[in-house]
Each structure stands twice: as C-alpha cells, then as structure tokens.
Design a protein around this motif. Structure first.
Motif, PDB file in Angstrom:
ATOM      1  N   TYR A  60      44.950  38.477  36.504  1.00  0.00           N
ATOM      2  CA  TYR A  60      44.551  37.312  35.707  1.00  0.00           C
ATOM      3  C   TYR A  60      45.776  36.488  35.309  1.00  0.00           C
ATOM      4  O   TYR A  60      45.975  36.130  34.165  1.00  0.00           O
ATOM      5  CB  TYR A  60      43.774  37.770  34.467  1.00  0.00           C
ATOM      6  CG  TYR A  60      43.026  36.645  33.761  1.00  0.00           C
ATOM      7  CD1 TYR A  60      42.153  35.827  34.455  1.00  0.00           C
ATOM      8  CD2 TYR A  60      43.200  36.432  32.405  1.00  0.00           C
ATOM      9  CE1 TYR A  60      41.461  34.800  33.812  1.00  0.00           C
ATOM     10  CE2 TYR A  60      42.520  35.419  31.742  1.00  0.00           C
ATOM     11  CZ  TYR A  60      41.659  34.608  32.453  1.00  0.00           C
ATOM     12  OH  TYR A  60      40.985  33.584  31.805  1.00  0.00           O
ATOM     13  N   ALA A  66      43.080  36.308  42.510  1.00  0.00           N
ATOM     14  CA  ALA A  66      41.911  36.571  41.663  1.00  0.00           C
ATOM     15  C   ALA A  66      41.201  37.855  42.046  1.00  0.00           C
ATOM     16  O   ALA A  66      40.479  38.435  41.231  1.00  0.00           O
ATOM     17  CB  ALA A  66      40.938  35.389  41.731  1.00  0.00           C
ATOM     18  N   TRP A 215      44.356  32.101  40.779  1.00  0.00           N
ATOM     19  CA  TRP A 215      44.087  31.588  39.444  1.00  0.00           C
ATOM     20  C   TRP A 215      44.924  30.339  39.167  1.00  0.00           C
ATOM     21  O   TRP A 215      46.045  30.208  39.650  1.00  0.00           O
ATOM     22  CB  TRP A 215      44.428  32.630  38.374  1.00  0.00           C
ATOM     23  CG  TRP A 215      43.616  33.874  38.411  1.00  0.00           C
ATOM     24  CD1 TRP A 215      44.047  35.118  38.760  1.00  0.00           C
ATOM     25  CD2 TRP A 215      42.234  34.020  38.086  1.00  0.00           C
ATOM     26  NE1 TRP A 215      43.027  36.020  38.677  1.00  0.00           N
ATOM     27  CE2 TRP A 215      41.898  35.380  38.267  1.00  0.00           C
ATOM     28  CE3 TRP A 215      41.247  33.126  37.666  1.00  0.00           C
ATOM     29  CZ2 TRP A 215      40.622  35.866  38.037  1.00  0.00           C
ATOM     30  CZ3 TRP A 215      39.970  33.616  37.442  1.00  0.00           C
ATOM     31  CH2 TRP A 215      39.659  34.964  37.623  1.00  0.00           C
ATOM     32  N   ARG A 216      44.372  29.442  38.377  1.00  0.00           N
ATOM     33  CA  ARG A 216      45.113  28.297  37.854  1.00  0.00           C
ATOM     34  C   ARG A 216      45.433  28.553  36.391  1.00  0.00           C
ATOM     35  O   ARG A 216      44.724  29.310  35.709  1.00  0.00           O
ATOM     36  CB  ARG A 216      44.260  27.026  37.945  1.00  0.00           C
ATOM     37  CG  ARG A 216      43.928  26.575  39.352  1.00  0.00           C
ATOM     38  CD  ARG A 216      44.973  25.645  39.929  1.00  0.00           C
ATOM     39  NE  ARG A 216      45.215  24.486  39.091  1.00  0.00           N
ATOM     40  CZ  ARG A 216      44.447  23.383  39.076  1.00  0.00           C
ATOM     41  NH1 ARG A 216      43.369  23.321  39.871  1.00  0.00           N
ATOM     42  NH2 ARG A 216      44.755  22.360  38.302  1.00  0.00           N
ATOM     43  N   SER A 218      45.165  28.014  32.627  1.00  0.00           N
ATOM     44  CA  SER A 218      44.111  27.417  31.801  1.00  0.00           C
ATOM     45  C   SER A 218      44.660  26.336  30.894  1.00  0.00           C
ATOM     46  O   SER A 218      43.908  25.706  30.151  1.00  0.00           O
ATOM     47  CB  SER A 218      43.421  28.507  30.965  1.00  0.00           C
ATOM     48  OG  SER A 218      44.373  29.176  30.152  1.00  0.00           O
ATOM     49  N   ASN A 227      39.020  27.976  37.430  1.00  0.00           N
ATOM     50  CA  ASN A 227      38.902  29.417  37.206  1.00  0.00           C
ATOM     51  C   ASN A 227      37.462  29.862  36.999  1.00  0.00           C
ATOM     52  O   ASN A 227      37.131  31.029  37.232  1.00  0.00           O
ATOM     53  CB  ASN A 227      39.737  29.826  35.992  1.00  0.00           C
ATOM     54  CG  ASN A 227      41.228  29.716  36.256  1.00  0.00           C
ATOM     55  OD1 ASN A 227      41.666  29.725  37.409  1.00  0.00           O
ATOM     56  ND2 ASN A 227      42.018  29.603  35.199  1.00  0.00           N
TER      57      ASN A 227
END
Length: 242
Positions: A60, A66, A215-216, A218, A227
């Motif tokens: 994460y 991911a 993942w990017r 947030s 996400n």
C-alpha cells in the motif's frame, strides 16, 4: 568526525555494488513478478523484526504494486515487544501457522526479507511456500547467512528460487569502517533492491502491453480515484487493505 557527505558517498557506493552484483537476479525477480501480474495473482511479502520495514515498503505504497499480500504476525514486530519479536522469529512451527491462514499458490510469488536468513520463521516460510508450488525470492545477505549460527535445518538461501544479496556485512552496521558499530544498511539496501525490481517490472510490463497495477499517492490530484479501482479489485483477496 565523519561528514554527511562521506556517509552518503559510502552508502551510494554500496547500493551501486549491490545493483551490479545482483544484475541477473534482479532481472529474474522482475520476471517472476511479471508472471504474477500476467496471471492476475499475488506477490506475498514477508519478514521479521526490522526486516518488516521492507514489507511495509512493498505494501500500500505510493508507486508500489497493488497486488501485494503482506504476510504478518504481530509478535514478529519489535514495536509490539522487542525481545519477544526475536524469540518469535526463532520459534519453529510459526510459519506453518501463518501459512494456514493464507498461503501462496503456484501462480503466486513469496518475497522474504531476512538479512541473517537462518531463523526458523523466514526459512520455514520459504520452504512452506515452495511446497505449495510458489516461487520464492529471498532478499538476504550471503555473508550474514554464512556467519550466523544455524537455527533451522536449512537457510533462506537454500530455500529460495532467486537470491538477492544485499552484500551487508555480519552485524549490519557500516560505521566506522574499521570497526562498524552503527549506521546499519540492510533497510536501505532492501528498499533499493525492491524498487529496482519495480522499475524493471514497469518498463518491461509496459513494453508488452501489461497493465501494471501501481498505487498512486492519495495526496495528489486524482490519487484517491485511481486507487479506488485497485482497492475494489484487491480487498477481497488482501484483507489488510480494508
């Protein structure tokens, strides 16, 4: 007194040496992860003690894969009891207890981070994954494995499909050079090797038209939205994402 510049140059040189020494193994590890993505399977990551820092780096994480399932037991984390974490890592049978909850299968890969590579938990975890048909990537130090007292019938090096050698010296410390007592390097090198693999996975995956699930952050525009789709896909298979 050592300067920050000297420490940086020394660390940078050690990272470059690790990359050069592991060139073929990094490529082999990247191929195993690409096979996981092609099969829509999972990358299991595990460690004990301070090697759990590397597991946190895989899970994460902005820019990270991911499709990662972190293998975890609370008693292995020093923050939940420092001395207990050492005793737990040396306890035979724990790996099978953990694998009984969720184990990698033939399409999955297990990545085990363990600098010493001799304690029962990481060794038995790797052996258990291999018995279930999963490939195993070990991120360890061959020098540390050779120097450490044997606490299991085999070592992590023996049980792995691919071995990444961090080149960390026994004891992990790197300073002062003539009698190292501080500035441990395993966490830095583990993260570096993992991210070298990710870079190759993205480049090779993109070249063959694979959608590499990353993942990017947030905290950037569009990160939460990007996400959300990954969370919807992987939460049913990775409970720790809840």
């Amino acid at each position: 007194m050592v300067s920050a510049t000297e420490i940086w140059k020394s660390t940078a040189a050690k990272l470059e040496a690790a990359a050069e020494a592991n060139a073929a193994q990094l490529s082999a590890a990247a191929e195993l992860l690409l096979e996981v993505i092609r099969a829509d399977a999972l990358v299991f990551t595990a460690g004990a003690g301070h090697s759990l820092a590397a597991v946190a780096e895989t899970f994460y994480r902005a820019g990270g894969l991911a499709c990662v399932y972190p293998v975890y037991h609370p008693e292995l984390l020093p923050l939940h009891g420092a001395q207990q974490s050492t005793k737990t890592e040396r306890r035979g049978g724990l790996a099978e207890e953990v694998l009984a909850e969720r184990a990698p299968g033939p399409d999955d890969v297990l990545v085990v981070f363990s600098t010493s590579g001799v304690n029962p938990y990481p060794v038995e975890l790797a052996a258990g994954a291999r018995r279930r048909g999963a490939a195993v990537i070990a991120v360890t130090s061959r020098a540390c494995v050779a120097a450490a007292p044997r606490r299991a019938p085999s070592t992590l090096v023996d049980e792995a499909s691919v071995v990444l050698d961090s080149l960390v010296i026994p004891g992990d410390a790197s300073h002062p050079a003539d009698a190292p007592r501080t500035a441990p390097l395993s966490t830095v090198v583990n993260a570096f090797l993992w991210n070298r693999i990710l870079a190759e996975v993205l480049d090779r995956g993109t070249a063959e038209g694979l959608d590499v699930p990353l993942w990017r952050s947030s905290n950037v525009e569009g990160g939460d939205e990007a996400n959300a789709a990954l969370l919807a896909k992987y939460i049913p298979r990775v409970p720790a994402l809840r």
